[in-house]
Design an enzyme around this catalytic site. Structure first.
Site, PDB file in Angstrom:
ATOM      1  N   GLY A   1       0.923  -1.413  -0.022  1.00  0.00           N
ATOM      2  CA  GLY A   1       0.113   0.130   0.010  1.00  0.00           C
ATOM      3  C   GLY A   1       0.929   1.196   0.122  1.00  0.00           C
ATOM      4  O   GLY A   1       1.873   1.234   0.916  1.00  0.00           O
TER       5      GLY A   1
ATOM      6  N   GLY B   1       0.560   4.269   0.949  1.00  0.00           N
ATOM      7  CA  GLY B   1       0.550   5.170   2.245  1.00  0.00           C
ATOM      8  C   GLY B   1       1.515   4.303   3.301  1.00  0.00           C
ATOM      9  O   GLY B   1       2.362   4.810   3.673  1.00  0.00           O
TER      10      GLY B   1
ATOM     11  N   ASN C   1       6.175  10.658 -11.267  1.00  0.00           N
ATOM     12  CA  ASN C   1       7.100   9.926 -12.075  1.00  0.00           C
ATOM     13  C   ASN C   1       6.765  10.424 -13.478  1.00  0.00           C
ATOM     14  O   ASN C   1       5.876  11.270 -13.556  1.00  0.00           O
ATOM     15  CB  ASN C   1       7.060   8.539 -11.909  1.00  0.00           C
ATOM     16  CG  ASN C   1       5.721   7.881 -12.417  1.00  0.00           C
ATOM     17  OD1 ASN C   1       4.852   8.275 -12.961  1.00  0.00           O
ATOM     18  ND2 ASN C   1       5.477   6.317 -12.005  1.00  0.00           N
TER      19      ASN C   1
ATOM     20  N   LEU D   1      12.566   9.921 -12.545  1.00  0.00           N
ATOM     21  CA  LEU D   1      12.948   9.191 -13.903  1.00  0.00           C
ATOM     22  C   LEU D   1      13.430   7.903 -14.032  1.00  0.00           C
ATOM     23  O   LEU D   1      14.215   7.752 -14.931  1.00  0.00           O
ATOM     24  CB  LEU D   1      13.965  10.434 -14.494  1.00  0.00           C
ATOM     25  CG  LEU D   1      13.588  11.705 -14.557  1.00  0.00           C
ATOM     26  CD1 LEU D   1      14.799  12.682 -14.668  1.00  0.00           C
ATOM     27  CD2 LEU D   1      12.248  12.016 -15.376  1.00  0.00           C
ATOM     28  N   GLY D   2      13.219   7.225 -12.819  1.00  0.00           N
ATOM     29  CA  GLY D   2      13.810   5.726 -12.888  1.00  0.00           C
ATOM     30  C   GLY D   2      15.048   5.689 -13.026  1.00  0.00           C
ATOM     31  O   GLY D   2      15.943   6.448 -12.105  1.00  0.00           O
TER      32      GLY D   2
ATOM     33  N   ALA E   1       7.511  -0.354  -4.783  1.00  0.00           N
ATOM     34  CA  ALA E   1       7.912   0.438  -3.995  1.00  0.00           C
ATOM     35  C   ALA E   1       8.960   1.455  -3.852  1.00  0.00           C
ATOM     36  O   ALA E   1       9.394   2.006  -3.002  1.00  0.00           O
ATOM     37  CB  ALA E   1       7.577  -0.417  -2.564  1.00  0.00           C
ATOM     38  N   ALA E   2       9.604   1.601  -4.816  1.00  0.00           N
ATOM     39  CA  ALA E   2      10.818   2.323  -5.096  1.00  0.00           C
ATOM     40  C   ALA E   2      10.591   3.847  -5.021  1.00  0.00           C
ATOM     41  O   ALA E   2      10.979   4.754  -4.141  1.00  0.00           O
ATOM     42  CB  ALA E   2      11.563   2.096  -6.300  1.00  0.00           C
ATOM     43  N   GLY E   3       9.243   4.169  -5.529  1.00  0.00           N
ATOM     44  CA  GLY E   3       9.022   5.404  -5.322  1.00  0.00           C
ATOM     45  C   GLY E   3       8.197   5.758  -4.220  1.00  0.00           C
ATOM     46  O   GLY E   3       8.508   6.939  -3.645  1.00  0.00           O
ATOM     47  N   ASP E   4       7.612   4.939  -3.526  1.00  0.00           N
ATOM     48  CA  ASP E   4       7.333   4.993  -2.031  1.00  0.00           C
ATOM     49  C   ASP E   4       8.408   5.129  -1.096  1.00  0.00           C
ATOM     50  O   ASP E   4       8.257   6.213  -0.288  1.00  0.00           O
ATOM     51  CB  ASP E   4       6.536   3.771  -1.607  1.00  0.00           C
ATOM     52  CG  ASP E   4       5.144   3.598  -2.451  1.00  0.00           C
ATOM     53  OD1 ASP E   4       4.685   4.554  -2.913  1.00  0.00           O
ATOM     54  OD2 ASP E   4       4.723   2.444  -2.532  1.00  0.00           O
TER      55      ASP E   4
ATOM     56  N   SER F   1      11.329  -4.372   1.235  1.00  0.00           N
ATOM     57  CA  SER F   1      12.418  -3.778   0.619  1.00  0.00           C
ATOM     58  C   SER F   1      12.940  -2.469   0.937  1.00  0.00           C
ATOM     59  O   SER F   1      13.900  -1.849   0.667  1.00  0.00           O
ATOM     60  CB  SER F   1      12.026  -3.846  -1.088  1.00  0.00           C
ATOM     61  OG  SER F   1      11.253  -2.669  -1.220  1.00  0.00           O
TER      62      SER F   1
HETATM   63  O1  RIB Z   1       3.727   1.369  -4.814  1.00  0.00           O
HETATM   64  C1  RIB Z   1       3.615   0.000  -4.746  1.00  0.00           C
HETATM   65  C2  RIB Z   1       2.520  -0.018  -3.815  1.00  0.00           C
HETATM   66  O2  RIB Z   1       1.267  -0.025  -4.779  1.00  0.00           O
HETATM   67  C3  RIB Z   1       2.357  -1.638  -3.609  1.00  0.00           C
HETATM   68  O3  RIB Z   1       2.899  -1.826  -2.235  1.00  0.00           O
HETATM   69  C4  RIB Z   1       0.758  -1.904  -3.668  1.00  0.00           C
HETATM   70  O4  RIB Z   1       0.001  -2.189  -2.620  1.00  0.00           O
HETATM   71  C5  RIB Z   1       0.301  -0.863  -4.444  1.00  0.00           C
HETATM   72  O5  RIB Z   1      -0.429   0.173  -3.673  1.00  0.00           O
END
Ligand code: RIB
Length: 304
Positions: free
Chosen positions: A39, A41, A183, A220-221, A248-251, A290
């Site tokens: 997720g 958030g 992105n 930009l990856g 989840a790299a962006g997160d 990760s």
């Molecule tokens: O950004 C990655 C996330 O997008 C994943 O963990 C998935 O749950 C979706 O929300």
């Protein structure tokens, strides 16, 4: 102490690795099926907390058995979970994720309890919006993000919006945002300008400045980040790593970014810190599985 609030989604990610993505109508057998906390958030809150920020998560889970494990995991990371509601009669959000051998992913979502994070429910947690920074993404109802941004901005918080997954946004939300972190795809969705190179990134950043946002950070990856402050932009190359799974790299970038800002870093070193965190995350499988800790990030930065 400076405080960060993340308002957003919690998902249970069901992940299958495959040699390549199946085409419509095709059945492919994968390997390494895993259930992972995810997720956007929650991932961002975990990234911020592991990077050292005092973090609160405003979110919803369902009544399913895994919800308790998710909450225990957040608490173990030091996240304040007092504003996470358990919603009766619904499931926690679910993401079905396919990861191919290049580390790319496709994600299908069922919102579940995330759809219950309405403006009315947020209002019950209004005190959580008294924070120094508010971090938002787009997996909860748009009106809730708008309400959160209004409340936090009204009492002087720095509002950071990660506009993911890509969607069109109302002007009012953008005028309440101090920092936006799309992105390439999301930047194009918001501006209509293709971000295929630095010139495209610069033009998209200008279009977002014109909509009232002081700081634009376009990820930009592998090419790094386009950082644009008050109309002046530059590209910051990233770290060269072998990507295993970009989920989840962006997160991770967003959570680490706000954590670094929270600790008083200037924007450019904060972006560098966030790039290091994201680089580590792509070398590891899964979403929250990760996300690196502060010591890992500092170790990579020291090698820089
Ligand atoms: O950004 C990655 C996330 O997008 C994943 O963990 C998935 O749950 C979706 O929300």
């Amino acid at each position: 102490m400076m405080t960060l609030t993340v308002t957003g989604s919690i998902n249970i990610d069901h992940v299958i690795r495959l040699p390549q993505f199946p085409r419509p109508g095709e059945t492919l057998t994968g390997h390494d099926y895993r259930i992972v906390p995810g997720g956007k958030g929650a991932n961002q809150a975990v990234a911020a907390a592991r990077a050292g920020a005092a973090t609160r998560l405003v979110a919803c889970v369902g009544e399913d058995p895994m919800a308790g494990d998710l909450l225990a995991g957040f608490a173990a990371d030091g996240i304040n979970i007092n504003a996470i509601d358990t919603v009766p009669g619904v499931n926690t959000g679910v993401a079905l994720i396919q990861v191919n051998d290049a580390g790319e992913n496709t994600i299908a979502l069922a919102a579940g309890a995330n759809a219950a994070l309405t403006p009315e429910r947020l209002e019950r947690h209004a005190s959580a919006l008294f924070c120094d920074q508010l971090l938002l993404q787009l997996e909860i109802p748009l009106e809730t993000n708008l309400a959160a941004a209004r409340l936090a901005r009204a009492q002087g918080a720095n509002v950071v919006l990660n506009p993911a997954p890509a969607q069109a946004l109302p002007d009012e939300l953008l005028t309440l945002v101090d920092v936006i972190t799309p992105n390439e795809t999301e930047a194009e969705r918001l501006t209509g300008i293709a971000v295929n190179d630095d010139a495209g990134a610069a033009a998209a950043a200008q279009a977002l400045h014109a909509r009232g946002i002081a700081t634009v950070i376009i990820t930009l990856g592998a090419r790094g980040v386009w950082l644009s402050e008050a109309g002046r932009g530059r590209r910051m190359p990233g770290f060269a790593v072998q990507a295993v799974d970009t989920t989840a790299a962006g997160d991770t970038f967003n959570g680490a970014l706000v954590a670094a800002l929270q600790q008083g870093l200037a924007l450019e070193p904060a972006v560098r810190f966030a790039q290091a965190a994201a680089a580590i995350s792509v070398t590891r499988p899964g979403a929250q599985t990760s996300v690196p800790y502060r010591a890992d990030i500092e170790a990579l930065l020291e090698q820089d």
